[in-house]
Motif scaffolding. Sequence first.
Motif, PDB file in Angstrom:
ATOM      1  N   VAL A  75       0.997  -1.147   0.048  1.00  0.00           N
ATOM      2  CA  VAL A  75      -0.104   0.075   0.018  1.00  0.00           C
ATOM      3  C   VAL A  75       1.102   1.262   0.154  1.00  0.00           C
ATOM      4  O   VAL A  75       2.002   1.267   0.607  1.00  0.00           O
ATOM      5  N   ALA A  76       0.356   2.166  -0.864  1.00  0.00           N
ATOM      6  CA  ALA A  76       1.290   3.364  -0.911  1.00  0.00           C
ATOM      7  C   ALA A  76       0.309   4.613  -0.699  1.00  0.00           C
ATOM      8  O   ALA A  76      -0.874   4.652  -1.340  1.00  0.00           O
ATOM      9  N   LYS A  77       0.748   5.817  -0.117  1.00  0.00           N
ATOM     10  CA  LYS A  77      -0.133   7.036   0.219  1.00  0.00           C
ATOM     11  C   LYS A  77       0.616   7.993   0.279  1.00  0.00           C
ATOM     12  O   LYS A  77       1.951   8.036   0.708  1.00  0.00           O
ATOM     13  N   GLY A  78       0.295   9.265  -0.334  1.00  0.00           N
ATOM     14  CA  GLY A  78       0.998  10.613  -0.036  1.00  0.00           C
ATOM     15  C   GLY A  78       1.368  10.883  -1.336  1.00  0.00           C
ATOM     16  O   GLY A  78       1.143  10.653  -2.385  1.00  0.00           O
ATOM     17  N   TRP A  79       2.273  12.052  -1.262  1.00  0.00           N
ATOM     18  CA  TRP A  79       2.661  12.751  -2.278  1.00  0.00           C
ATOM     19  C   TRP A  79       4.071  12.482  -2.643  1.00  0.00           C
ATOM     20  O   TRP A  79       4.652  11.817  -2.011  1.00  0.00           O
ATOM     21  N   PRO A  80       4.543  12.563  -3.819  1.00  0.00           N
ATOM     22  CA  PRO A  80       6.030  12.041  -4.236  1.00  0.00           C
ATOM     23  C   PRO A  80       7.020  12.614  -3.358  1.00  0.00           C
ATOM     24  O   PRO A  80       8.274  12.172  -3.258  1.00  0.00           O
ATOM     25  N   TRP A  81       6.958  14.011  -2.790  1.00  0.00           N
ATOM     26  CA  TRP A  81       7.775  14.396  -1.863  1.00  0.00           C
ATOM     27  C   TRP A  81       7.589  14.034  -0.311  1.00  0.00           C
ATOM     28  O   TRP A  81       8.477  14.220   0.627  1.00  0.00           O
ATOM     29  N   ASP A  82       6.549  13.160  -0.232  1.00  0.00           N
ATOM     30  CA  ASP A  82       6.260  12.613   1.363  1.00  0.00           C
ATOM     31  C   ASP A  82       5.429  11.452   1.071  1.00  0.00           C
ATOM     32  O   ASP A  82       4.078  11.581   1.360  1.00  0.00           O
ATOM     33  N   ILE A 111       9.178   7.519   1.753  1.00  0.00           N
ATOM     34  CA  ILE A 111      10.046   7.785   0.241  1.00  0.00           C
ATOM     35  C   ILE A 111       9.696   9.412  -0.059  1.00  0.00           C
ATOM     36  O   ILE A 111       8.606  10.030   0.317  1.00  0.00           O
ATOM     37  N   LYS A 112      10.928   9.941  -0.552  1.00  0.00           N
ATOM     38  CA  LYS A 112      10.937  11.344  -0.900  1.00  0.00           C
ATOM     39  C   LYS A 112      11.391  11.320  -2.329  1.00  0.00           C
ATOM     40  O   LYS A 112      12.827  10.995  -2.411  1.00  0.00           O
ATOM     41  N   TRP A 113      10.780  11.783  -3.296  1.00  0.00           N
ATOM     42  CA  TRP A 113      11.116  11.877  -4.707  1.00  0.00           C
ATOM     43  C   TRP A 113      11.927  10.479  -5.202  1.00  0.00           C
ATOM     44  O   TRP A 113      12.870  10.556  -5.785  1.00  0.00           O
ATOM     45  N   GLY A 114      11.245   9.387  -4.876  1.00  0.00           N
ATOM     46  CA  GLY A 114      11.803   8.103  -5.409  1.00  0.00           C
ATOM     47  C   GLY A 114      12.825   7.577  -4.457  1.00  0.00           C
ATOM     48  O   GLY A 114      13.508   6.382  -4.907  1.00  0.00           O
TER      49      GLY A 114
END
Length: 161
Positions: A75-82, A111-114
């Motif tokens: 599962v993944a949640k959030g924005w690319p920076w967070d 994860i932040k920006w990959g």
Amino acid sequence: MYHAIVRRNLRNSFADVNRGNYAAIVRQFTPDAEHWFSGAHALSGGRDTAEQIQRWYDRLAEVMPDLRFELKKVVAKGWPWDTVAFAEWVDHLTDREGNRYSNQGVHVVRIKWGKITELHIYCDTELLESVLDKLGEQGVGEAVATPVGSPGPFREARVGR
């Protein structure tokens, strides 16, 4: 779409672990990432430098050379920076005498920006400690060594055991 990419990348990371390709895993961390494993054993504690994270994966490869993960949920949640991702898994390994073991747990990944900025690993630590003790009895010194990095909060209870 972004979360699907994160989930795919996590699945690919676990596939890399299953192939013993730990170099691919280590490259995913930021230089100041936090790598933390629950419990009080040779794999526990926290690491916050690239060198410590590399040493931890070197230890994992030596202690559990046939470690394999079976992913149950990602599962993944959030924005690319967070972004926060969760991977629920069951693992399988064999000790030096051919006895098979299995554990279950979850990885919590920030994860932040990959790039991974935090990895926290939770599993049945009592079971893992017993497996590591057994491996130590079988001559695998790294299985009962002091944790790489900072020891976990309960390490003192096992020192000298």
